[in-house]
Design a protein around this motif. Structure first.
Motif, PDB file in Angstrom:
ATOM      1  N   PHE A 108       2.116  -5.253  12.447  1.00  0.00           N
ATOM      2  CA  PHE A 108       2.179  -4.155  11.483  1.00  0.00           C
ATOM      3  C   PHE A 108       3.099  -4.509  10.323  1.00  0.00           C
ATOM      4  CE2 PHE A 108       4.457  -0.322  10.062  1.00  0.00           C
ATOM      5  CZ  PHE A 108       3.401   0.384   9.512  1.00  0.00           C
ATOM      6  N   GLY A 109       4.242  -5.142  10.625  1.00  0.00           N
ATOM      7  CA  GLY A 109       5.151  -5.542   9.562  1.00  0.00           C
ATOM      8  C   GLY A 109       4.549  -6.580   8.637  1.00  0.00           C
ATOM      9  N   VAL A 110       3.807  -7.536   9.198  1.00  0.00           N
ATOM     10  CA  VAL A 110       3.171  -8.568   8.372  1.00  0.00           C
ATOM     11  C   VAL A 110       2.083  -7.960   7.498  1.00  0.00           C
ATOM     12  CG1 VAL A 110       1.770 -10.660   8.475  1.00  0.00           C
ATOM     13  CG2 VAL A 110       3.759 -10.441   9.943  1.00  0.00           C
ATOM     14  N   LEU A 111       1.320  -7.012   8.047  1.00  0.00           N
ATOM     15  CA  LEU A 111       0.309  -6.333   7.236  1.00  0.00           C
ATOM     16  C   LEU A 111       0.959  -5.483   6.146  1.00  0.00           C
ATOM     17  CD1 LEU A 111      -2.227  -5.184   9.981  1.00  0.00           C
ATOM     18  CD2 LEU A 111      -2.438  -7.109   8.402  1.00  0.00           C
ATOM     19  N   LEU A 125       3.796  -6.199   4.721  1.00  0.00           N
ATOM     20  CA  LEU A 125       4.211  -7.165   3.702  1.00  0.00           C
ATOM     21  C   LEU A 125       3.037  -7.616   2.848  1.00  0.00           C
ATOM     22  CD1 LEU A 125       6.722  -9.441   5.666  1.00  0.00           C
ATOM     23  CD2 LEU A 125       7.251  -7.927   3.769  1.00  0.00           C
ATOM     24  N   LEU A 126       1.866  -7.748   3.460  1.00  0.00           N
ATOM     25  CA  LEU A 126       0.673  -8.136   2.702  1.00  0.00           C
ATOM     26  C   LEU A 126       0.333  -7.109   1.628  1.00  0.00           C
ATOM     27  CD1 LEU A 126      -1.810  -9.981   2.298  1.00  0.00           C
ATOM     28  CD2 LEU A 126      -2.954  -8.652   4.082  1.00  0.00           C
ATOM     29  N   LEU A 127       0.566  -5.836   1.910  1.00  0.00           N
ATOM     30  CA  LEU A 127       0.267  -4.798   0.934  1.00  0.00           C
ATOM     31  C   LEU A 127       1.381  -4.611  -0.091  1.00  0.00           C
ATOM     32  CD1 LEU A 127      -1.260  -2.080   3.316  1.00  0.00           C
ATOM     33  CD2 LEU A 127      -2.480  -3.731   1.886  1.00  0.00           C
ATOM     34  N   CYS A 128       2.632  -4.722   0.364  1.00  0.00           N
ATOM     35  CA  CYS A 128       3.766  -4.423  -0.519  1.00  0.00           C
ATOM     36  C   CYS A 128       4.148  -5.597  -1.414  1.00  0.00           C
ATOM     37  CB  CYS A 128       4.976  -4.006   0.317  1.00  0.00           C
ATOM     38  SG  CYS A 128       4.774  -2.452   1.200  1.00  0.00           S
ATOM     39  N   THR A 129       4.038  -6.823  -0.903  1.00  0.00           N
ATOM     40  CA  THR A 129       4.537  -7.972  -1.663  1.00  0.00           C
ATOM     41  C   THR A 129       3.754  -8.220  -2.947  1.00  0.00           C
ATOM     42  OG1 THR A 129       5.275  -8.949   0.420  1.00  0.00           O
ATOM     43  CG2 THR A 129       5.212 -10.380  -1.503  1.00  0.00           C
ATOM     44  N   PRO A 130       2.402  -8.268  -2.938  1.00  0.00           N
ATOM     45  CA  PRO A 130       1.707  -8.452  -4.230  1.00  0.00           C
ATOM     46  C   PRO A 130       2.017  -7.354  -5.239  1.00  0.00           C
ATOM     47  CG  PRO A 130       0.209  -8.861  -2.408  1.00  0.00           C
ATOM     48  CD  PRO A 130       1.454  -8.281  -1.815  1.00  0.00           C
ATOM     49  N   PHE A 131       2.092  -6.109  -4.769  1.00  0.00           N
ATOM     50  CA  PHE A 131       2.446  -5.011  -5.676  1.00  0.00           C
ATOM     51  C   PHE A 131       3.877  -5.150  -6.162  1.00  0.00           C
ATOM     52  CE2 PHE A 131       3.793  -0.458  -6.152  1.00  0.00           C
ATOM     53  CZ  PHE A 131       3.124  -0.249  -7.350  1.00  0.00           C
ATOM     54  N   GLY A 132       4.778  -5.592  -5.267  1.00  0.00           N
ATOM     55  CA  GLY A 132       6.166  -5.802  -5.673  1.00  0.00           C
ATOM     56  C   GLY A 132       6.322  -6.946  -6.650  1.00  0.00           C
ATOM     57  N   ALA A 145       9.595  -9.298  10.129  1.00  0.00           N
ATOM     58  CA  ALA A 145       8.304  -9.955   9.916  1.00  0.00           C
ATOM     59  C   ALA A 145       8.364 -11.041   8.847  1.00  0.00           C
ATOM     60  CB  ALA A 145       7.254  -8.917   9.524  1.00  0.00           C
ATOM     61  N   LEU A 146       9.485 -11.160   8.132  1.00  0.00           N
ATOM     62  CA  LEU A 146       9.586 -12.146   7.051  1.00  0.00           C
ATOM     63  C   LEU A 146       9.446 -13.586   7.537  1.00  0.00           C
ATOM     64  CD1 LEU A 146      10.132 -12.673   4.026  1.00  0.00           C
ATOM     65  CD2 LEU A 146      12.562 -12.729   4.579  1.00  0.00           C
ATOM     66  N   LEU A 199       2.078 -18.046   5.455  1.00  0.00           N
ATOM     67  CA  LEU A 199       1.623 -18.369   4.101  1.00  0.00           C
ATOM     68  C   LEU A 199       1.898 -19.807   3.704  1.00  0.00           C
ATOM     69  CD1 LEU A 199       2.675 -15.166   2.122  1.00  0.00           C
ATOM     70  CD2 LEU A 199       0.420 -15.752   3.014  1.00  0.00           C
ATOM     71  N   GLY A 200       2.624 -20.554   4.527  1.00  0.00           N
ATOM     72  CA  GLY A 200       2.921 -21.936   4.195  1.00  0.00           C
ATOM     73  C   GLY A 200       4.036 -22.109   3.191  1.00  0.00           C
ATOM     74  N   ILE A 201       4.864 -21.078   2.997  1.00  0.00           N
ATOM     75  CA  ILE A 201       6.005 -21.209   2.088  1.00  0.00           C
ATOM     76  C   ILE A 201       6.987 -22.239   2.631  1.00  0.00           C
ATOM     77  CG2 ILE A 201       7.867 -19.960   0.934  1.00  0.00           C
ATOM     78  CD1 ILE A 201       5.112 -19.156   0.010  1.00  0.00           C
ATOM     79  N   THR A 202       7.101 -22.343   3.932  1.00  0.00           N
ATOM     80  CA  THR A 202       7.959 -23.331   4.572  1.00  0.00           C
ATOM     81  C   THR A 202       7.229 -23.941   5.758  1.00  0.00           C
ATOM     82  OG1 THR A 202      10.082 -23.653   5.683  1.00  0.00           O
ATOM     83  CG2 THR A 202       8.993 -21.552   6.027  1.00  0.00           C
ATOM     84  N   ARG A 203       7.665 -25.141   6.154  1.00  0.00           N
ATOM     85  CA  ARG A 203       7.112 -25.830   7.313  1.00  0.00           C
ATOM     86  C   ARG A 203       8.031 -25.712   8.528  1.00  0.00           C
ATOM     87  NH1 ARG A 203       2.145 -25.506   6.467  1.00  0.00           N
ATOM     88  NH2 ARG A 203       1.326 -26.688   4.705  1.00  0.00           N
ATOM     89  N   PHE A 204       9.060 -24.901   8.423  1.00  0.00           N
ATOM     90  CA  PHE A 204       9.959 -24.699   9.546  1.00  0.00           C
ATOM     91  C   PHE A 204       9.264 -23.784  10.555  1.00  0.00           C
ATOM     92  CE2 PHE A 204      13.455 -22.978  11.957  1.00  0.00           C
ATOM     93  CZ  PHE A 204      14.354 -24.036  12.036  1.00  0.00           C
ATOM     94  N   ASP A 205       8.938 -24.332  11.711  1.00  0.00           N
ATOM     95  CA  ASP A 205       8.209 -23.565  12.719  1.00  0.00           C
ATOM     96  C   ASP A 205       9.096 -22.489  13.331  1.00  0.00           C
ATOM     97  OD1 ASP A 205       5.672 -24.802  12.593  1.00  0.00           O
ATOM     98  OD2 ASP A 205       6.456 -26.539  13.663  1.00  0.00           O
ATOM     99  N   LEU A 206       8.450 -21.504  13.906  1.00  0.00           N
ATOM    100  CA  LEU A 206       9.140 -20.326  14.437  1.00  0.00           C
ATOM    101  C   LEU A 206       9.838 -20.664  15.749  1.00  0.00           C
ATOM    102  CD1 LEU A 206       6.257 -17.805  13.765  1.00  0.00           C
ATOM    103  CD2 LEU A 206       8.273 -18.193  12.360  1.00  0.00           C
ATOM    104  N   LEU A 207      11.051 -20.177  15.896  1.00  0.00           N
ATOM    105  CA  LEU A 207      11.854 -20.447  17.083  1.00  0.00           C
ATOM    106  C   LEU A 207      11.828 -19.263  18.036  1.00  0.00           C
ATOM    107  CD1 LEU A 207      15.008 -22.152  15.517  1.00  0.00           C
ATOM    108  CD2 LEU A 207      13.203 -23.250  16.808  1.00  0.00           C
TER     109      LEU A 207
END
Length: 492
Positions: free
Chosen positions: A200-203, A205-212, A402-403, A410-418
């Motif tokens: 839900f947080g990622v979705l 962000l998908l709606l808020c970030t382009p508008f932001g 969710a950041l 989105l591929g902004i970084t290649r640091f995998d999730l821990l």
């Protein structure tokens, strides 16, 4: 042999103590900063009351909100701290003063943020809301403990309801796993619940970030002095001051009952608008030529460059998803810091990744508070009640937790999730990740094109004085020949 075992155990003990001290110091600093932020926005009347019980309840709720906000800030800093730590260890591989910065510390931070995020979302924030709204059960002795009992009972009922919904959802999606894991609460249901919250947080962000990202241009422009073509600041300022004086005299006459039929409320709003315009003009007149002519264009170019860079990186990630399976977001157990850079451009690329991650977070917050659904949650200085503060803390925690998943998807970084951040069920679905990247690139590009074209035309209309026409000026009513003719007449 025993001496070696003792030395190894001592080393592990010292490492654990050092990591604990570092985490406590970091969280203490974030807690103090969060407390200062919340005290700036809180409504003072709720904490300075004659009822000691209400004041105590509000203070406890404020402490819980501060804890949640500090966890949200720490979640925002997870990826930047991890990326910068790796670059520092690459730059100083054998430094004695950098031995405390290792993979175990970073992995522990990720686990603590995940744990505290679950704790805040599932228990602390619902308890804070129920605690502030409770009055104690009927017939019980009034006091703080009576409110605690009622809040705990309501929280347990809410937990049972949410767990029932999660069990039904897991039974519909994974029938066999749900039946086998009926009593496996900690290992299955809570991670499954947080996986849904993160989705839900990622979705969101998908709606808020382009508008932001599109709103960042107007928000930044309101904080800077805009250059105006063909504008006489002194002439405009004198006209605005004369209009403000005229409205002030009318308001004074209305207060002495000379102007009975005047709409005082409308005139007061108009007077405030003119006053704010005069203040902006005075700031423009006092600004230096460098600030007036270069500050605003450089800031807009920087925002445009960051936004375009985000879109290009997402488009490149889409191509990688089609050609390489390693581009999919995944989790890892050991970060292996200091082995290789997570950017093909080295330290410079890592610094750009950190800037882009923070920029995306700021844009998502701006887009969240600018959307019509959440505009009412916007906090106001010294005028935000506890219910609004709780809602704001929950919203910011959902966005910030969710950041890391958002940036890696989105591929902004290649640091995998821990840790448990990489255990989400939907991360391994190629179609979800691919569609998510395409939607973000499309929405951001459309918002950017619309914002830039409208902003350029609006500035041209204002620069050539067409905004003073009695008719409503829009894109369809102002052809380019009219703009050119007006500009030539002003130059002559």
């Amino acid at each position: 042999m025993e001496t070696d075992d003792v030395s190894v155990r001592e080393q592990l003990f010292h490492n654990r103590v050092r990591e604990t001290i570092i985490c406590v110091l970091l969280f203490t600093c974030l807690y103090m900063v969060s407390y200062l932020i919340l005290t700036h926005f809180k409504k003072t009347a709720e904490f300075v009351t004659d009822d000691i019980e209400d004041a105590t309840v509000n203070k406890i709720a404020l402490w819980l909100c501060t804890f949640t906000l500090s966890v949200a800030v720490c979640a925002v800093l997870l990826l930047p701290i991890s990326i910068l730590s790796n670059e520092v260890l690459l730059t100083f591989p054998h430094s004695y003063y950098m031995q405390w910065l290792n993979g175990s510390l970073i992995h522990g931070l990720w686990n603590l943020v995940f744990l505290f995020s679950n704790l805040s979302l599932v228990f602390l924030m619902p308890f804070a809301y129920f605690f502030t709204e409770s009055e104690g059960f009927a017939g019980s002795k009034k006091g703080v403990m009576a409110r605690v009992y009622e809040a705990v009972v309501l929280l347990l009922l809410l937990a049972l309801l949410v767990l029932g919904i999660v069990w039904v959802a897991s039974a519909l999606l994974h029938d066999n796993i749900a039946r086998k894991s009926l009593y496996d609460l900690w290992e299955y249901y809570l991670p499954y619940l947080y996986s849904g919250i993160s989705l839900f947080g990622v979705l969101l962000l998908l709606l808020c970030t382009p508008f932001g990202l599109s709103r960042m241009f107007s928000v930044t422009g309101s904080l800077l002095v805009k250059p105006r073509l063909l504008e006489d600041v002194e002439d405009t300022l004198s006209c605005t001051a004369f209009e403000e004086d005229s409205l002030s005299r009318k308001l004074n006459c209305g207060s002495t009952s000379c102007w009975v039929k005047l709409d005082m409320e409308t005139m007061k709003k108009e007077h405030q608008t003119v006053r704010s315009k005069r203040v902006a003009l005075e700031m423009r007149r006092k600004a230096s030529p460098w600030q007036r002519n270069l500050g605003y264009p450089l800031a807009m170019l920087m925002l445009l460059a960051l936004t375009v860079m985000c879109v290009l990186m997402v488009c490149f990630n889409v191509l990688e998803l089609l050609l390489d399976e390693t581009a999919m977001p995944r989790g890892m157990e050991d970060p292996h810091l200091g082995m290789a850079s997570f950017s093909m451009f080295g330290s410079l690329g890592a610094a750009v990744q950190v800037v882009l991650i923070l920029y995306l977070m700021v844009s998502s917050v701006v887009g969240f508070y600018s959307s019509p659904l959440f505009t009412g949650l916007l906090p106001r200085a010294q005028d935000t009640n506890l219910t609004q503060m709780i809602a704001n803390c929950v919203s910011l925690l959902i966005l910030s937790s969710a950041l890391p998943v958002f940036s890696r998807t989105l591929g902004i970084t290649r640091f995998d999730l821990l840790g448990d951040f990489g255990r989400y069920n939907w991360l391994g679905n190629f179609y979800i990740v691919f569609l998510y990247n395409m939607l973000f690139a499309g929405l951001t590009s459309a918002s950017l094109i619309k914002t830039v074209t409208w902003a350029v035309q609006r500035e041209l209309i204002r620069a050539f004085g067409l905004h003073r026409l009695p008719l409503t000026v829009s894109r369809s009513t102002v052809p380019f020949r009219l703009l050119l003719a007006s500009g030539l007449s002003k130059i002559q």
